[in-house]
Design a protein around this motif. Structure first.
Motif, PDB file in Angstrom:
ATOM      1  N   TRP A   1       4.726  -7.931  -7.005  1.00  0.00           N
ATOM      2  CA  TRP A   1       4.103  -6.618  -7.253  1.00  0.00           C
ATOM      3  C   TRP A   1       4.402  -5.620  -6.154  1.00  0.00           C
ATOM      4  O   TRP A   1       4.307  -4.410  -6.370  1.00  0.00           O
ATOM      5  CB  TRP A   1       2.600  -6.760  -7.482  1.00  0.00           C
ATOM      6  CG  TRP A   1       2.314  -7.490  -8.758  1.00  0.00           C
ATOM      7  CD1 TRP A   1       1.567  -8.622  -8.897  1.00  0.00           C
ATOM      8  CD2 TRP A   1       2.782  -7.165 -10.072  1.00  0.00           C
ATOM      9  NE1 TRP A   1       1.546  -9.024 -10.208  1.00  0.00           N
ATOM     10  CE2 TRP A   1       2.278  -8.151 -10.954  1.00  0.00           C
ATOM     11  CE3 TRP A   1       3.575  -6.146 -10.598  1.00  0.00           C
ATOM     12  CZ2 TRP A   1       2.555  -8.135 -12.320  1.00  0.00           C
ATOM     13  CZ3 TRP A   1       3.851  -6.129 -11.964  1.00  0.00           C
ATOM     14  CH2 TRP A   1       3.331  -7.122 -12.797  1.00  0.00           C
TER      15      TRP A   1
ATOM     16  N   GLN B   1       5.818  -1.015 -14.113  1.00  0.00           N
ATOM     17  CA  GLN B   1       5.052  -1.107 -15.371  1.00  0.00           C
ATOM     18  C   GLN B   1       3.956  -0.058 -15.482  1.00  0.00           C
ATOM     19  O   GLN B   1       3.169  -0.083 -16.430  1.00  0.00           O
ATOM     20  CB  GLN B   1       4.459  -2.507 -15.492  1.00  0.00           C
ATOM     21  CG  GLN B   1       5.532  -3.593 -15.569  1.00  0.00           C
ATOM     22  CD  GLN B   1       4.967  -4.960 -15.840  1.00  0.00           C
ATOM     23  OE1 GLN B   1       3.834  -5.262 -15.473  1.00  0.00           O
ATOM     24  NE2 GLN B   1       5.750  -5.817 -16.468  1.00  0.00           N
TER      25      GLN B   1
ATOM     26  N   GLY C   1      -7.715  -9.976 -11.799  1.00  0.00           N
ATOM     27  CA  GLY C   1      -6.287 -10.241 -11.606  1.00  0.00           C
ATOM     28  C   GLY C   1      -5.491  -8.996 -11.947  1.00  0.00           C
ATOM     29  O   GLY C   1      -4.676  -8.995 -12.867  1.00  0.00           O
TER      30      GLY C   1
ATOM     31  N   ASP D   1      -7.807  -8.935  -7.102  1.00  0.00           N
ATOM     32  CA  ASP D   1      -6.646  -9.824  -7.149  1.00  0.00           C
ATOM     33  C   ASP D   1      -6.625 -10.654  -5.878  1.00  0.00           C
ATOM     34  O   ASP D   1      -7.004 -10.186  -4.808  1.00  0.00           O
ATOM     35  CB  ASP D   1      -5.345  -9.017  -7.269  1.00  0.00           C
ATOM     36  CG  ASP D   1      -4.203  -9.863  -7.835  1.00  0.00           C
ATOM     37  OD1 ASP D   1      -3.859  -9.679  -9.013  1.00  0.00           O
ATOM     38  OD2 ASP D   1      -3.684 -10.735  -7.095  1.00  0.00           O
TER      39      ASP D   1
ATOM     40  N   SER E   1      -3.933 -11.865  -4.424  1.00  0.00           N
ATOM     41  CA  SER E   1      -2.703 -11.755  -3.635  1.00  0.00           C
ATOM     42  C   SER E   1      -2.543 -10.369  -3.009  1.00  0.00           C
ATOM     43  O   SER E   1      -3.310  -9.448  -3.300  1.00  0.00           O
ATOM     44  CB  SER E   1      -1.484 -12.058  -4.513  1.00  0.00           C
ATOM     45  OG  SER E   1      -1.239 -10.976  -5.369  1.00  0.00           O
TER      46      SER E   1
ATOM     47  N   ALA F   1      -9.614 -10.711  -3.651  1.00  0.00           N
ATOM     48  CA  ALA F   1     -10.598 -11.779  -3.809  1.00  0.00           C
ATOM     49  C   ALA F   1     -10.113 -12.785  -4.846  1.00  0.00           C
ATOM     50  O   ALA F   1      -9.360 -12.437  -5.761  1.00  0.00           O
ATOM     51  CB  ALA F   1     -11.934 -11.187  -4.255  1.00  0.00           C
ATOM     52  N   ASP F   2     -10.583 -14.003  -4.685  1.00  0.00           N
ATOM     53  CA  ASP F   2     -10.267 -15.086  -5.614  1.00  0.00           C
ATOM     54  C   ASP F   2     -11.259 -15.023  -6.772  1.00  0.00           C
ATOM     55  O   ASP F   2     -12.472 -14.964  -6.547  1.00  0.00           O
ATOM     56  CB  ASP F   2     -10.414 -16.413  -4.848  1.00  0.00           C
ATOM     57  CG  ASP F   2     -10.125 -17.626  -5.700  1.00  0.00           C
ATOM     58  OD1 ASP F   2      -9.818 -17.472  -6.898  1.00  0.00           O
ATOM     59  OD2 ASP F   2     -10.223 -18.739  -5.149  1.00  0.00           O
ATOM     60  N   LEU F   3     -10.759 -15.060  -8.000  1.00  0.00           N
ATOM     61  CA  LEU F   3     -11.711 -14.934  -9.113  1.00  0.00           C
ATOM     62  C   LEU F   3     -12.620 -16.152  -9.260  1.00  0.00           C
ATOM     63  O   LEU F   3     -13.583 -16.118 -10.032  1.00  0.00           O
ATOM     64  CB  LEU F   3     -11.015 -14.538 -10.420  1.00  0.00           C
ATOM     65  CG  LEU F   3      -9.853 -15.346 -10.961  1.00  0.00           C
ATOM     66  CD1 LEU F   3     -10.352 -16.599 -11.628  1.00  0.00           C
ATOM     67  CD2 LEU F   3      -9.087 -14.474 -11.940  1.00  0.00           C
TER      68      LEU F   3
ATOM     69  N   GLY G   1      -3.086 -11.833 -18.612  1.00  0.00           N
ATOM     70  CA  GLY G   1      -1.963 -12.554 -18.000  1.00  0.00           C
ATOM     71  C   GLY G   1      -2.285 -13.163 -16.662  1.00  0.00           C
ATOM     72  O   GLY G   1      -1.400 -13.249 -15.802  1.00  0.00           O
ATOM     73  N   VAL G   2      -3.506 -13.607 -16.468  1.00  0.00           N
ATOM     74  CA  VAL G   2      -3.938 -14.074 -15.145  1.00  0.00           C
ATOM     75  C   VAL G   2      -4.469 -15.514 -15.164  1.00  0.00           C
ATOM     76  O   VAL G   2      -4.029 -16.367 -14.382  1.00  0.00           O
ATOM     77  CB  VAL G   2      -5.052 -13.146 -14.589  1.00  0.00           C
ATOM     78  CG1 VAL G   2      -5.587 -13.665 -13.262  1.00  0.00           C
ATOM     79  CG2 VAL G   2      -4.548 -11.717 -14.460  1.00  0.00           C
TER      80      VAL G   2
ATOM     81  N   THR H   1      -3.892 -19.712 -12.744  1.00  0.00           N
ATOM     82  CA  THR H   1      -4.804 -20.312 -11.761  1.00  0.00           C
ATOM     83  C   THR H   1      -4.719 -21.841 -11.907  1.00  0.00           C
ATOM     84  O   THR H   1      -4.157 -22.334 -12.894  1.00  0.00           O
ATOM     85  CB  THR H   1      -6.258 -19.861 -12.016  1.00  0.00           C
ATOM     86  OG1 THR H   1      -6.712 -20.467 -13.238  1.00  0.00           O
ATOM     87  CG2 THR H   1      -6.389 -18.352 -12.119  1.00  0.00           C
TER      88      THR H   1
END
Ligand SMILES: C[S@@+](CC[C@H](N)C(=O)[O-])C[C@H]1O[C@@H](n2cnc3c(N)ncnc32)[C@H](O)[C@@H]1O
Length: 306
Positions: free
Chosen positions: A69, A76, A110, A132, A134, A155-157, A174-175, A179
């Motif tokens: 990204w 996009q 995400g 997200d 990352s 943050a981690d979902l 798309g997330v 995981t």
């Protein structure tokens, strides 16, 4: 980060209940560019770097996305009057419309570089939290982070710093299949939805021809990201060979590439296919069951929509 985000954030380390306090902040043009968030209960500390509150200290298994990204940060993103592919995609994948999101508090679980949060923000949401794990958050912040109704967090979902049952709409496109466990990720994210709220997800489905690319992915996920990035460029010229009837379809089951007409989008999507550590595929009945188990009613699958 906007000061207003403090009304939404809670400490993920001690049960998603306690508020965070802002300390040592540096503020520029209403944006908190650096500082520390401290839990009022357990004293856990979370830094704010480059205007983004950080609840994880690395990309963990999602480093290919951080890389992706930041390389393809705007590819996009819709450009008003020129391209609206992200807007069309979110409509198609979630059934959301400007009327449904106006004034709502929304979680994008995400967010990547923020292509869908950009649409939701433009459609008039009250607040969009673009979360997200990352360093994609850096690209996301650069793209939309300064908008009044956008809040970007790293943050981690599985440990979101948000109050449970506080969002009108939660979506994740798309997330979840990227995981370690799609179903657990779904269950966790769904707990942030208010009773009576709306949730939409998009995950990869099991299709014929995937088996071979799964086999290839065993190799490609071990290739250094920068090298894979260069190798994925082969999709740009291959596209013309793959457009030859029959031969193209056959080749695409053996070595899948994106067939997007825009060359950079094609390059991005091909890298996106071969690089991620996790890439699970699911069936419609499986996903339907997850929604049922989580207590959802009025569940709509695209193949049951009329
Ligand atoms: C294929 S990208 C999709 C991004 C965006 N939804 C889009 O469609 O453009 C998947 C994203 O999920 C993020 N991700 C993967 N695991 C995550 C987790 N546990 N918590 C938060 N984000 C995660 C990745 O960092 C990546 O940006």
């Amino acid at each position: 980060m906007k000061a207003r985000l403090l009304e939404i954030l809670v400490c993920p380390s001690c049960g998603n209940l306690h508020a965070l306090e802002l300390k040592d902040q540096e503020v520029r043009d209403q944006e908190i560019v650096s500082g520390v968030l401290v839990c009022t209960h357990c004293q856990a500390k979370y830094p704010i770097r480059d205007s983004i509150p950080r609840f994880v200290d690395s990309d963990q298994y999602a480093d290919s996305f951080g890389f992706e990204w930041n390389q393809f940060n705007r590819v996009q993103l819709d450009v008003p009057g020129k391209s609206n592919e992200s807007e069309n995609t979110i409509k198609e994948k979630t059934n959301l419309t400007p009327e449904k999101v106006t004034g709502k508090v929304i979680l994008d679980a995400g967010a990547g570089a923020g292509r869908f949060a950009e649409v939701i923000s433009r459609w008039g949401a009250k607040d969009v939290i673009a979360a997200d794990i990352s360093s994609a958050v850096v690209a996301c912040y650069r793209n939309i982070g300064e908008r009044e109704n956008v809040h970007v967090i790293q943050a981690d979902l599985f440990h979101l710093p948000l109050r449970r049952e506080s969002f009108d709409i939660v979506y994740s496109i798309g997330v979840l299949h990227h995981t370690p466990n799609t179903r657990d990720a779904f269950r966790e994210v769904s707990t942030f939805l208010k009773s009576g709220g709306f949730m939409a997800i998009y995950v990869y489905s099991v299709t014929l021809g995937m088996a071979y690319t799964d086999y290839l992915r065993r190799i490609t996920t071990r290739i250094p990201k920068r090298l894979l990035y260069v190798l994925s460029l082969v999709s740009v010229p291959l596209y013309y060979v793959y457009r030859v009837p029959v031969i193209g379809a056959l080749l695409n089951t053996v070595f899948r590439i994106s067939m997007h007409p825009h060359w950079r989008w094609r390059w991005l999507d091909t890298f996106d296919w071969y690089a991620p550590t996790y890439q699970w595929k699911h069936t419609y009945p499986e996903v339907f069951r997850w929604f049922k188990e989580a207590g959802f009613v009025d569940i709509d699958l695209p193949n049951t929509r009329h």
